[in-house]
Design an enzyme around this catalytic site. Structure first.
Site, mmCIF file in Angstrom:
data_model
loop_
_atom_site.group_PDB
_atom_site.id
_atom_site.type_symbol
_atom_site.label_atom_id
_atom_site.label_comp_id
_atom_site.label_asym_id
_atom_site.label_seq_id
_atom_site.Cartn_x
_atom_site.Cartn_y
_atom_site.Cartn_z
ATOM 1 N NE ARG A 33 -53.912 -21.954 -0.415
ATOM 2 C CZ ARG A 33 -53.628 -22.632 0.251
ATOM 3 N NH1 ARG A 33 -54.662 -23.171 1.352
ATOM 4 N NH2 ARG A 33 -52.101 -22.954 0.922
ATOM 5 C CB SER A 34 -52.007 -15.251 -0.599
ATOM 6 O OG SER A 34 -50.905 -15.494 -0.813
#
Length: 166
Positions: A16-17
């Protein structure tokens, strides 16, 4: 516009990041605002330190015209709380982990609150299939677009396939 520093945080800094960093960086570049932002990503855990993003994150980003293959996972460090003015966690578990290690006054927020205004967690797609990565990409694109607008930047032109959802 003053320089704004944003750090996107998930658990291992491989799904995600890195996607959030790549999407936001791409939007900033499209808007011609590279000199106005410092953008990074990190994980609350260090299991993947030095590794590239998950191949599925790389693939979904690439399918939308964004290259995140050069990123390397890293664990959040104490200096990140000084170096980044805004730290956005992808979910409440990571926000709680950040809260346990952050110094007083650190500007930590939930991506779903700050960027989406919904309070939602961005789900971890790691144990799922391609549809989960597409969903995460779509939510991150929506939030990053809103975040860029909220920070006073002009909305980027949505040329190319950056905003497309296939």
């Amino acid at each position: 516009m003053k320089r704004i520093s944003i750090l996107f945080v998930c658990m291992g800094n491989i799904c995600r990041s890195p996607l959030a960093e790549g999407i936001f960086s791409h939007l900033v570049a499209e808007a011609g605002l590279n000199g106005c932002f410092t953008i990074g990503s990190a994980g609350t855990g260090g299991w993947h330190d030095g590794e590239p993003p998950d191949w599925r994150s790389v693939a979904i980003a690439r399918s939308h015209g964004i290259d995140i293959s050069g990123q390397r996972a890293r664990r959040i460090q104490p200096q990140d709380f000084r170096d980044f003015g805004l730290i956005l966690a992808m979910d409440r578990d990571n926000m709680a982990a950040l809260g346990r290690i952050a110094p007083d006054g650190a500007n930590i927020g939930l991506f779903g609150d700050t960027a989406l205004g919904t309070g939602e967690n961005i789900p971890d797609p790691y144990y799922g299939g391609p549809d989960g990565f597409e969903l995460v990409y779509t939510r991150l694109l929506t939030g990053c677009s809103s975040l860029l607008g909220t920070l006073g930047a002009e909305r980027p032109s949505w040329s190319g396939n950056t905003s497309s959802v296939r």
